[in-house]
Design a protein around this motif. Structure first.
Motif, PDB file in Angstrom:
ATOM      1  N   ASP A 241       1.075  -1.508  -0.068  1.00 40.64           N
ATOM      2  CA  ASP A 241       0.443   0.228   0.222  1.00 40.64           C
ATOM      3  C   ASP A 241       0.831   1.313  -0.074  1.00 40.64           C
ATOM      4  N   VAL A 242       0.163   2.691  -0.408  1.00 39.74           N
ATOM      5  CA  VAL A 242       0.632   3.470  -0.391  1.00 39.74           C
ATOM      6  C   VAL A 242      -0.425   4.308  -0.074  1.00 39.74           C
ATOM      7  N   VAL A 243      -0.562   4.508   1.181  1.00 38.62           N
ATOM      8  CA  VAL A 243      -1.685   5.442   2.253  1.00 38.62           C
ATOM      9  C   VAL A 243      -0.888   6.887   2.318  1.00 38.62           C
ATOM     10  N   VAL A 244      -2.336   7.723   1.829  1.00 39.51           N
ATOM     11  CA  VAL A 244      -2.167   9.179   2.452  1.00 39.51           C
ATOM     12  C   VAL A 244      -2.075   8.740   4.228  1.00 39.51           C
ATOM     13  N   GLU A 245      -2.043   9.762   4.642  1.00 40.96           N
ATOM     14  CA  GLU A 245      -2.080  10.058   5.845  1.00 40.96           C
ATOM     15  C   GLU A 245      -2.415  11.774   5.501  1.00 40.96           C
ATOM     16  N   VAL A 246      -3.790  12.513   6.111  1.00 35.63           N
ATOM     17  CA  VAL A 246      -3.965  13.856   6.264  1.00 35.63           C
ATOM     18  C   VAL A 246      -3.460  14.069   7.606  1.00 35.63           C
ATOM     19  N   GLY A 247      -2.707  15.174   8.517  1.00 30.77           N
ATOM     20  CA  GLY A 247      -2.846  15.852   9.770  1.00 30.77           C
ATOM     21  C   GLY A 247      -2.327  15.105  10.360  1.00 30.77           C
ATOM     22  N   PRO A 248      -0.597  14.466  10.573  1.00 33.72           N
ATOM     23  CA  PRO A 248       0.413  13.441  10.798  1.00 33.72           C
ATOM     24  C   PRO A 248       0.829  13.970  11.955  1.00 33.72           C
ATOM     25  N   GLY A 249       0.128  15.440  12.279  1.00 41.03           N
ATOM     26  CA  GLY A 249       0.537  15.756  13.467  1.00 41.03           C
ATOM     27  C   GLY A 249       2.259  15.594  13.946  1.00 41.03           C
ATOM     28  N   LEU A 250       2.708  15.450  14.781  1.00 41.28           N
ATOM     29  CA  LEU A 250       3.674  15.398  15.633  1.00 41.28           C
ATOM     30  C   LEU A 250       4.272  13.148  15.254  1.00 41.28           C
TER      31      LEU A 250
ATOM     32  N   ASP B 286      13.782   6.648   4.048  1.00 44.49           N
ATOM     33  CA  ASP B 286      13.404   7.058   2.403  1.00 44.49           C
ATOM     34  C   ASP B 286      11.631   6.484   2.288  1.00 44.49           C
ATOM     35  N   ARG B 287      10.581   5.588   2.416  1.00 41.45           N
ATOM     36  CA  ARG B 287       9.341   5.816   2.198  1.00 41.45           C
ATOM     37  C   ARG B 287       8.215   6.439   2.884  1.00 41.45           C
ATOM     38  N   PHE B 288       8.663   7.424   3.261  1.00 37.93           N
ATOM     39  CA  PHE B 288       7.999   8.379   3.700  1.00 37.93           C
ATOM     40  C   PHE B 288       7.841   9.931   2.895  1.00 37.93           C
ATOM     41  N   SER B 289       7.005  10.598   2.963  1.00 36.72           N
ATOM     42  CA  SER B 289       6.873  12.126   2.419  1.00 36.72           C
ATOM     43  C   SER B 289       5.977  12.341   2.873  1.00 36.72           C
ATOM     44  N   LEU B 290       6.637  13.905   2.589  1.00 34.37           N
ATOM     45  CA  LEU B 290       5.946  15.047   2.935  1.00 34.37           C
ATOM     46  C   LEU B 290       4.679  15.851   2.268  1.00 34.37           C
TER      47      LEU B 290
ATOM     48  N   LEU C  56      -6.591  21.399  -0.266  1.00 34.47           N
ATOM     49  CA  LEU C  56      -6.107  22.591  -1.244  1.00 34.47           C
ATOM     50  C   LEU C  56      -4.840  21.560  -2.656  1.00 34.47           C
ATOM     51  N   VAL C  57      -5.098  20.704  -2.084  1.00 39.35           N
ATOM     52  CA  VAL C  57      -3.642  19.665  -2.630  1.00 39.35           C
ATOM     53  C   VAL C  57      -4.611  18.880  -3.771  1.00 39.35           C
ATOM     54  N   THR C  58      -3.762  18.577  -4.847  1.00 37.41           N
ATOM     55  CA  THR C  58      -4.685  18.156  -6.040  1.00 37.41           C
ATOM     56  C   THR C  58      -3.391  17.224  -6.468  1.00 37.41           C
ATOM     57  N   GLU C  59      -2.639  17.190  -6.235  1.00 39.33           N
ATOM     58  CA  GLU C  59      -2.232  16.256  -6.883  1.00 39.33           C
ATOM     59  C   GLU C  59      -0.338  15.635  -5.495  1.00 39.33           C
ATOM     60  N   LEU C  60      -0.022  14.098  -5.732  1.00 42.17           N
ATOM     61  CA  LEU C  60       0.427  13.674  -4.477  1.00 42.17           C
ATOM     62  C   LEU C  60       1.721  13.326  -5.251  1.00 42.17           C
ATOM     63  N   PRO C  61       2.967  13.000  -4.079  1.00 46.17           N
ATOM     64  CA  PRO C  61       4.183  12.471  -4.606  1.00 46.17           C
ATOM     65  C   PRO C  61       4.652  11.093  -5.452  1.00 46.17           C
TER      66      PRO C  61
ATOM     67  N   ARG D 112       4.654   2.571   1.085  1.00 50.61           N
ATOM     68  CA  ARG D 112       4.737   3.719   1.578  1.00 50.61           C
ATOM     69  C   ARG D 112       3.713   4.547   2.120  1.00 50.61           C
ATOM     70  N   VAL D 113       4.389   6.112   2.965  1.00 50.11           N
ATOM     71  CA  VAL D 113       3.627   6.671   3.338  1.00 50.11           C
ATOM     72  C   VAL D 113       3.718   8.045   3.069  1.00 50.11           C
ATOM     73  N   VAL D 114       2.900   8.910   2.653  1.00 51.11           N
ATOM     74  CA  VAL D 114       2.396  10.149   2.438  1.00 51.11           C
ATOM     75  C   VAL D 114       2.065  10.765   2.961  1.00 51.11           C
ATOM     76  N   ALA D 115       2.513  12.102   3.868  1.00 50.26           N
ATOM     77  CA  ALA D 115       1.931  12.917   5.022  1.00 50.26           C
ATOM     78  C   ALA D 115       1.442  14.343   4.821  1.00 50.26           C
TER      79      ALA D 115
END
Length: 301
Positions: free
Chosen positions: A54-63, A103-107, A114-119, A76-79
Motif C-alpha cells: 500500500d501507498v497510504v496517504v495520511e492527513v494531519g499527521p501531527g507529531l 526513504d519510504r516517507f514523504s511529506l 488545496l492538494v490536487t496531486e501527491l508524490p 510508502r506513506v505520504v503525509a
C-alpha cells in the motif's frame, strides 16, 4: 514485532517531549488532539487492513504517532500537514525513530483541501482527522484521488455516526449520501478520550470506506447529483416536492422529476438512497436552474 520496532512508536512521554522541544501547544483552531497510545495506532493500522504494497496517504499527521505505525505496515506513506512547525519536524522524527524506513516517507506541506496531486499514487487513506474539517477533507480526498481503494478515518463519534448512517436513520444526511457515492461505509469501532493529548471532550469513532467496485450508474454528473442532495437536506423537514422546488424551478416541476424517478413527492430526503438521488438528478426538468457549482463539499447536515 521486535523490540526495536515497538520502541519506534511514540508513547505519552515521547509525545510531550517532542511537543515541548518544538514549542507546540495543540490548538482548538486546527482541531489538534495527538494520539499518545501506541496500541491505539496499531489498532487503527490493523483495522485499516494496511498491506505491504500500500501507498497510504495520511492527513494531519501531527507529531507522527500514526505515521510511524503506518510506515511499519505499508510500502510508502505520504503525509499531508498544514502546520508549519509540525511539517518541518516530522521528517526528522521519522528518520530518528525509523531510519530503515525513512526513504519510504514523504511529506506534503499544505492544506489538504488545496492538494490536487501527491508524490505517490495513494491506494489507501488512513487518518486521525481534525474534528472541525473531517467531512470536507474526507470527501475532497475521495473525489480527487480515485486510486484510494480503502479508507479508515478517526473522527468525532457523532460524525462517524452520520457518515455511516443508512436511509431512515435520524442522523442520515448530506455526509451519509455523499460518502456513499464513493464507497461502502460502515462504523469500524470506537476510540476513548484518554488516548489523546489533550483529551477531547467528545468520543471518537472509526469509519471504514471501501471504494465502490462500480460507481453509481447514472447519466447525471456528481455535481448534479450532489446539488439534489444539498437541496433535499437544506429543508429536511419538508417533503421533497417542496424541498426541491427551488432546484427544479417550481413545486410541480419537482413533483414531475420525482415521479419520473420513481420517488414519492411526499418522501423526505432522509429516506432516499444515493441511487434514488441520482435518478432524480437524471430527471431534472428542462429549463430548470443549473446544478450547483462543483466546489469542495460542505460538512452540512
Amino acid at each position: 514485532m521486535s523490540s526495536t520496532e515497538s520502541d519506534a512508536l511514540l508513547g505519552p512521554a515521547d509525545i510531550r517531549e517532542l511537543a515541548a522541544a518544538l514549542g507546540v501547544r495543540p490548538t482548538k483552531q486546527r482541531g489538534q488532539n495527538f494520539v499518545i497510545d501506541a496500541n491505539t495506532v496499531r489498532r487503527i493500522v490493523r483495522t485499516a487492513e494496511v498491506r505491504p504494497d500500500d501507498v497510504v496517504v495520511e492527513v494531519g499527521p501531527g507529531l507522527g504517532s500514526l505515521t510511524l505505525a503506518l510506515l511499519e505496515a505499508a510500502d510508502r506513506v505520504v503525509a499531508v500537514e498544514i502546520d508549519d512547525v509540525l511539517a518541518a519536524a516530522l521528517p526528522a522524527t521519522v528518520a530518528a525513530r525509523m531510519p530503515g524506513r525513512a526513504d519510504r516517507f514523504s511529506l506534503v506541506h499544505s492544506d489538504a483541501m488545496l492538494v490536487t496531486e501527491l508524490p505517490e499514487t495513494p491506494t489507501a487513506l488512513v487518518a486521525n482527522l481534525p474534528y472541525n474539517v473531517a467531512v470536507p477533507v474526507l470527501l475532497t480526498m475521495l473525489e480527487r484521488f480515485p486510486s484510494i481503494e480503502r479508507t479508515l478515518v478517526m473522527v468525532q463519534a457523532e460524525v462517524a455516526d452520520r457518515l455511516a448512517a443508512r436511509p431512515g436513520n435520524k442522523v442520515y444526511g448530506v455526509p451519509s449520501v455523499k460518502a456513499n457515492w464513493y464507497a461502502d461505509v460502515k462504523r469500524a469501532g470506537s476510540i476513548g478520550r484518554t488516548v489523546f493529548w489533550p483529551a477531547p471532550n467528545v468520543d471518537s469513532g472509526l469509519v471504514s470506506l471501501v471504494r465502490r467496485a462500480e460507481p453509481v450508474k447514472t447519466s447525471a454528473s456528481r455535481a448534479e447529483v450532489f446539488a439534489v442532495v444539498d437541496a433535499a437536506f437544506a429543508q429536511r423537514r419538508k417533503t421533497l416536492r417542496a424541498a426541491l422546488s427551488g432546484w427544479a424551478g417550481s413545486a410541480p416541476a419537482a413533483e414531475a422529476a420525482l415521479v419520473a424517478a420513481g420517488v414519492s413527492p411526499q418522501a423526505r430526503g432522509e429516506s432516499l438512497t444515493v441511487e434514488e438521488f441520482a435518478a432524480i438528478a437524471e430527471n431534472k426538468p428542462t429549463g430548470a436552474g443549473p446544478a450547483a457549482p462543483d466546489t469542495d463539499p460542505e460538512p452540512a447536515a
